[in-house]
Write a protein that holds these residues in place. Structure first.
Motif, mmCIF file in Angstrom:
data_model
loop_
_atom_site.group_PDB
_atom_site.id
_atom_site.type_symbol
_atom_site.label_atom_id
_atom_site.label_comp_id
_atom_site.label_asym_id
_atom_site.label_seq_id
_atom_site.Cartn_x
_atom_site.Cartn_y
_atom_site.Cartn_z
ATOM 1 N N LYS A 1 37.248 91.275 32.114
ATOM 2 C CA LYS A 1 37.909 92.346 31.372
ATOM 3 C C LYS A 1 39.098 92.876 32.145
ATOM 4 C CE LYS A 1 33.851 93.981 28.906
ATOM 5 N NZ LYS A 1 32.991 95.135 28.641
ATOM 6 N N LYS A 2 40.028 93.502 31.425
ATOM 7 C CA LYS A 2 41.127 94.192 32.090
ATOM 8 C C LYS A 2 40.555 95.402 32.823
ATOM 9 C CE LYS A 2 45.199 94.233 30.484
ATOM 10 N NZ LYS A 2 46.473 94.350 29.800
ATOM 11 N N VAL A 3 41.249 95.845 33.858
ATOM 12 C CA VAL A 3 40.723 96.896 34.719
ATOM 13 C C VAL A 3 40.508 98.196 33.947
ATOM 14 C CG1 VAL A 3 41.315 98.360 36.665
ATOM 15 C CG2 VAL A 3 41.591 95.921 36.856
ATOM 16 N N ASP A 4 41.457 98.575 33.095
ATOM 17 C CA ASP A 4 41.296 99.847 32.385
ATOM 18 C C ASP A 4 40.140 99.791 31.391
ATOM 19 O OD1 ASP A 4 42.690 98.012 30.909
ATOM 20 O OD2 ASP A 4 44.033 99.457 29.954
ATOM 21 N N VAL A 5 39.908 98.634 30.779
ATOM 22 C CA VAL A 5 38.775 98.481 29.858
ATOM 23 C C VAL A 5 37.453 98.532 30.627
ATOM 24 C CG1 VAL A 5 37.687 96.922 28.196
ATOM 25 C CG2 VAL A 5 40.168 97.158 28.239
ATOM 26 N N ALA A 6 37.414 97.879 31.789
ATOM 27 C CA ALA A 6 36.205 97.883 32.607
ATOM 28 C C ALA A 6 35.879 99.292 33.101
ATOM 29 C CB ALA A 6 36.373 96.932 33.792
ATOM 30 N N ILE B 1 24.336 104.108 38.573
ATOM 31 C CA ILE B 1 25.063 103.387 39.611
ATOM 32 C C ILE B 1 26.463 102.992 39.168
ATOM 33 C CG2 ILE B 1 24.461 100.982 39.182
ATOM 34 C CD1 ILE B 1 24.065 102.955 42.444
ATOM 35 N N SER B 2 26.774 103.130 37.883
ATOM 36 C CA SER B 2 28.091 102.727 37.397
ATOM 37 C C SER B 2 29.205 103.593 38.002
ATOM 38 C CB SER B 2 28.141 102.780 35.873
ATOM 39 O OG SER B 2 27.912 104.086 35.423
ATOM 40 N N LYS B 3 28.879 104.795 38.460
ATOM 41 C CA LYS B 3 29.881 105.645 39.128
ATOM 42 C C LYS B 3 30.353 104.996 40.434
ATOM 43 C CE LYS B 3 30.562 110.300 40.901
ATOM 44 N NZ LYS B 3 29.943 111.594 41.198
ATOM 45 N N ASP B 4 29.423 104.430 41.204
ATOM 46 C CA ASP B 4 29.791 103.772 42.465
ATOM 47 C C ASP B 4 30.581 102.489 42.209
ATOM 48 O OD1 ASP B 4 28.634 105.682 44.067
ATOM 49 O OD2 ASP B 4 26.690 104.668 44.135
ATOM 50 N N ILE B 5 30.263 101.769 41.157
ATOM 51 C CA ILE B 5 31.008 100.562 40.816
ATOM 52 C C ILE B 5 32.425 100.930 40.401
ATOM 53 C CG2 ILE B 5 31.096 98.549 39.307
ATOM 54 C CD1 ILE B 5 28.057 98.716 39.139
ATOM 55 N N ARG B 6 32.557 102.041 39.673
ATOM 56 C CA ARG B 6 33.878 102.518 39.254
ATOM 57 C C ARG B 6 34.730 102.878 40.470
ATOM 58 N NH1 ARG B 6 32.415 106.783 35.773
ATOM 59 N NH2 ARG B 6 33.589 108.258 36.987
ATOM 60 N N LYS B 7 34.116 103.472 41.486
ATOM 61 C CA LYS B 7 34.842 103.796 42.721
ATOM 62 C C LYS B 7 35.332 102.535 43.419
ATOM 63 C CE LYS B 7 32.729 108.110 44.259
ATOM 64 N NZ LYS B 7 31.908 108.692 45.338
ATOM 65 N N THR B 8 34.502 101.492 43.432
ATOM 66 C CA THR B 8 34.880 100.243 44.087
ATOM 67 C C THR B 8 36.037 99.570 43.351
ATOM 68 O OG1 THR B 8 32.561 99.998 44.706
ATOM 69 C CG2 THR B 8 33.967 98.091 44.999
ATOM 70 N N ILE B 9 36.013 99.608 42.016
ATOM 71 C CA ILE B 9 37.120 99.045 41.241
ATOM 72 C C ILE B 9 38.392 99.851 41.493
ATOM 73 C CG2 ILE B 9 38.004 98.628 38.912
ATOM 74 C CD1 ILE B 9 35.210 97.944 38.056
ATOM 75 N N GLY B 10 38.265 101.166 41.563
ATOM 76 C CA GLY B 10 39.428 102.017 41.862
ATOM 77 C C GLY B 10 40.028 101.702 43.214
ATOM 78 N N SER B 11 39.171 101.411 44.189
ATOM 79 C CA SER B 11 39.652 101.037 45.518
ATOM 80 C C SER B 11 40.398 99.704 45.471
ATOM 81 C CB SER B 11 38.478 100.953 46.478
ATOM 82 O OG SER B 11 38.883 100.471 47.720
ATOM 83 N N ALA B 12 39.881 98.747 44.696
ATOM 84 C CA ALA B 12 40.557 97.446 44.578
ATOM 85 C C ALA B 12 41.903 97.597 43.883
ATOM 86 C CB ALA B 12 39.671 96.469 43.809
#
Length: 132
Positions: free
Chosen positions: A39-44, A55-66
């Protein structure tokens, strides 16, 4: 020795971010990570924001870091970023014990995981005219 030798640096096509301390099991992480791959980053990020999983909050933080790594270190356009890979692995397991009947003890296992997110930049294809 030639001191003015140039290093050949090829352009990096992927950007990685790793979160090494997520306090959940791999079994709970895998379905969430599989749902965002491709998926595109904004959709994900939007899908994770409205997910019912804690746990999706922590995954969102990791995507934001990438995304921040891609923007600041490699000057990628964040509108063209796609989640190329997302996977997790086991880390340590904290072991705790609860007292039970007849002098026994029951173990409680508290697993930790590591999450790796790999982003890739996709070139936009412009469409001209109708399908042929």
């Amino acid at each position: 020795m030639n001191k003015t030798k140039k290093k050949n640096r090829k352009k990096v096509d992927t950007v990685k971010s790793v979160n090494n301390s997520i306090r959940t099991s791999v079994r709970k992480l895998n379905p969430i990570l599989k749902s965002i791959v491709g998926k595109k980053v904004d959709v994900a990020m939007r899908d994770l924001q409205f997910s019912a999983k804690r746990i999706s909050k922590d995954i969102r933080k990791t995507i934001g870091s990438a995304v921040a790594n891609a923007e600041n270190n490699f000057q990628y356009d964040i509108d063209n970023l796609v989640v190329k890979e997302a996977y997790c692995g086991k880390k340590i397991v904290m072991k705790r014990f609860r007292p039970r009947a007849k002098g026994r003890a029951a173990p409680i296992l508290k697993p930790w995981s590591t999450v790796t997110i790999i982003l890739s930049e996709v070139k936009q294809m412009e469409s001209h005219g109708t399908k042929g």
